[in-house]
Design an enzyme around this catalytic site. Structure first.
Site, mmCIF file in Angstrom:
data_model
loop_
_atom_site.group_PDB
_atom_site.id
_atom_site.type_symbol
_atom_site.label_atom_id
_atom_site.label_comp_id
_atom_site.label_asym_id
_atom_site.label_seq_id
_atom_site.Cartn_x
_atom_site.Cartn_y
_atom_site.Cartn_z
ATOM 1 N N ARG A 1 123.423 64.427 104.417
ATOM 2 C CA ARG A 1 123.269 65.863 104.134
ATOM 3 C C ARG A 1 124.292 66.678 104.927
ATOM 4 O O ARG A 1 124.835 67.662 104.413
ATOM 5 C CB ARG A 1 121.841 66.312 104.452
ATOM 6 C CG ARG A 1 121.560 67.728 103.954
ATOM 7 C CD ARG A 1 120.097 68.098 104.053
ATOM 8 N NE ARG A 1 119.638 68.147 105.434
ATOM 9 C CZ ARG A 1 118.386 68.371 105.795
ATOM 10 N NH1 ARG A 1 117.452 68.557 104.866
ATOM 11 N NH2 ARG A 1 118.039 68.397 107.072
ATOM 12 N N LYS B 1 122.949 73.297 104.430
ATOM 13 C CA LYS B 1 122.282 73.664 105.690
ATOM 14 C C LYS B 1 123.328 74.358 106.558
ATOM 15 O O LYS B 1 123.961 73.756 107.427
ATOM 16 C CB LYS B 1 121.696 72.417 106.362
ATOM 17 C CG LYS B 1 120.628 72.756 107.397
ATOM 18 C CD LYS B 1 119.778 71.548 107.701
ATOM 19 C CE LYS B 1 118.885 71.770 108.907
ATOM 20 N NZ LYS B 1 117.896 72.830 108.778
ATOM 21 N N GLU C 1 110.529 77.924 99.188
ATOM 22 C CA GLU C 1 110.165 77.189 100.406
ATOM 23 C C GLU C 1 109.789 78.191 101.471
ATOM 24 O O GLU C 1 109.824 79.393 101.246
ATOM 25 C CB GLU C 1 111.359 76.339 100.857
ATOM 26 C CG GLU C 1 112.602 77.176 101.160
ATOM 27 C CD GLU C 1 113.794 76.352 101.621
ATOM 28 O OE1 GLU C 1 113.620 75.204 102.037
ATOM 29 O OE2 GLU C 1 114.913 76.883 101.566
HETATM 30 N N1 PMP Z 1 113.928 74.363 104.467
HETATM 31 C C1 PMP Z 1 114.692 74.996 105.380
HETATM 32 C C2 PMP Z 1 115.229 76.333 105.057
HETATM 33 C C3 PMP Z 1 114.962 74.374 106.609
HETATM 34 O O1 PMP Z 1 115.708 74.983 107.510
HETATM 35 C C4 PMP Z 1 114.434 73.088 106.869
HETATM 36 C C5 PMP Z 1 114.748 72.389 108.164
HETATM 37 N N2 PMP Z 1 114.113 72.946 109.263
HETATM 38 C C6 PMP Z 1 113.614 72.488 105.895
HETATM 39 C C7 PMP Z 1 113.415 73.152 104.699
HETATM 40 C C8 PMP Z 1 113.030 71.129 106.121
HETATM 41 O O2 PMP Z 1 114.046 70.181 106.071
HETATM 42 P P1 PMP Z 1 113.963 68.806 106.890
HETATM 43 O O3 PMP Z 1 112.704 68.146 106.473
HETATM 44 O O4 PMP Z 1 115.179 68.063 106.498
HETATM 45 O O5 PMP Z 1 113.950 69.180 108.323
#
Ligand code: PMP
Length: 287
Positions: free
Chosen positions: A52, A151, A184
């Site tokens: 990622r 990200k 989300e």
């Molecule tokens: N959505 C956002 C906007 C995030 O910043 C994150 C990570 N903190 C997640 C979802 C969850 O992703 P991950 O499970 O890869 O940490």
């Protein structure tokens, strides 16, 4: 003992680990990052995080100046230097030092940072009792503006929603996308359970495709829990039997209230409980 931070190939004392005020990560949020956990001395889902990070870099036309395996070794070196067996890693790659214009062409070398530290995002009680959330009025970034799948160091979209949550006296906010569908939370993916089926928004609904989300999907498959990725509307959250959030830092958190409405019977539901237990075993290789 003071923490040691990895910056561009060197392990520095925390007080010495600094970036230039001309770094475009600071000036323009021009960069990308990962949040990763280490359990029992091993980097959880390391390949998925590296993939990622490299995808995010590609999407913003940034070339990370090391290989994935070199980056992995640098993370391992940082964990070891700090004597951690369980910790949280923040890996950051910025466009690097440039001038005061936004052009990336003036930034010859990306800045790489690896921090290994501890993290506690929410008080332990919310994992037992569940958390209250609101729906934010601020819309999740349109994918043609800045894809939520990157990200990136531009978290203001999420931060503005987080501020709304804090103003409302709750720790988290649900963000809707430009179509009004559920995307989300500000730093976590979300799931609901209805009639025994787990549901979560599709990756194309303007979400970060969470690594924890992926693990939960896999665990549902293994446990034989029916699962669907589909468009969710706020109504679906209001009538859900169960509701939970997932993220590397937060792990799996139950939600028991949204916009003042009680989720299900207000208790942490059985499927959520089962997934939380299974997740904790899984990350420690006990399942
Ligand atoms: N959505 C956002 C906007 C995030 O910043 C994150 C990570 N903190 C997640 C979802 C969850 O992703 P991950 O499970 O890869 O940490």
């Amino acid at each position: 003992m003071a923490l040691k931070i990895w910056v561009d190939g060197k392990l520095l004392e925390k007080s010495e680990a600094k970036v230039s005020v001309y770094d475009h990560g600071l000036l323009y949020g021009d960069g990308i990052f990962e949040g990763i956990r280490v359990y029992n001395g091993s980097i959880f889902e390391c390949d998925a995080h590296l993939r990622r990070l490299w995808d995010s870099a590609k999407a913003i036309r940034l070339t990370i100046p090391v290989t994935q395996s070199e980056f992995r070794s640098a993370m391992e070196q940082t964990i070891k230097a700090n004597g951690f067996t369980d910790c949280y890693i923040r890996a950051v790659v910025t466009r690097g030092v440039g001038n005061l214009g936004i052009s990336p062409e003036k930034c010859p070398r990306p800045t790489m940072i690896i921090i290994a530290d501890t993290i506690e995002l929410y008080p332990p009680a919310v994992y037992e009792k569940g958390m209250a959330v609101i729906t934010a009025s601020v819309t999740r970034n349109h994918p043609n503006m800045l894809s939520a799948r990157i990200k990136s160091l531009n978290y203001l979209n999420n931060i503005l929603a987080k501020i709304e949550a804090l103003d409302a006296g709750v720790p988290e906010a649900v963000m809707l996308n430009h179509n009004g569908n559920v995307a989300e939370c500000t730093a976590d993916n979300l799931f609901i359970v209805r009639d025994g089926q787990v549901a979560t928004p599709l990756p194309t609904e303007d979400i970060l495709q969470g690594i924890t989300r992926g693990v939960i999907l896999k665990l549902c498959g293994r446990l034989g829990i029916p699962l669907v990725e589909k468009v969710l509307q706020r109504h679906d959250l209001y009538v859900a039997d169960e509701f939970f959030l997932t993220g590397t830092g937060a792990e799996v958190i139950p939600v028991t209230k949204i916009d003042g409405r009680v989720v299900g019977n207000g208790q942490v539901g059985p499927i959520t409980k089962r997934l939380i237990e299974t997740y904790h075993k899984h990350v420690r290789g006990q399942e």
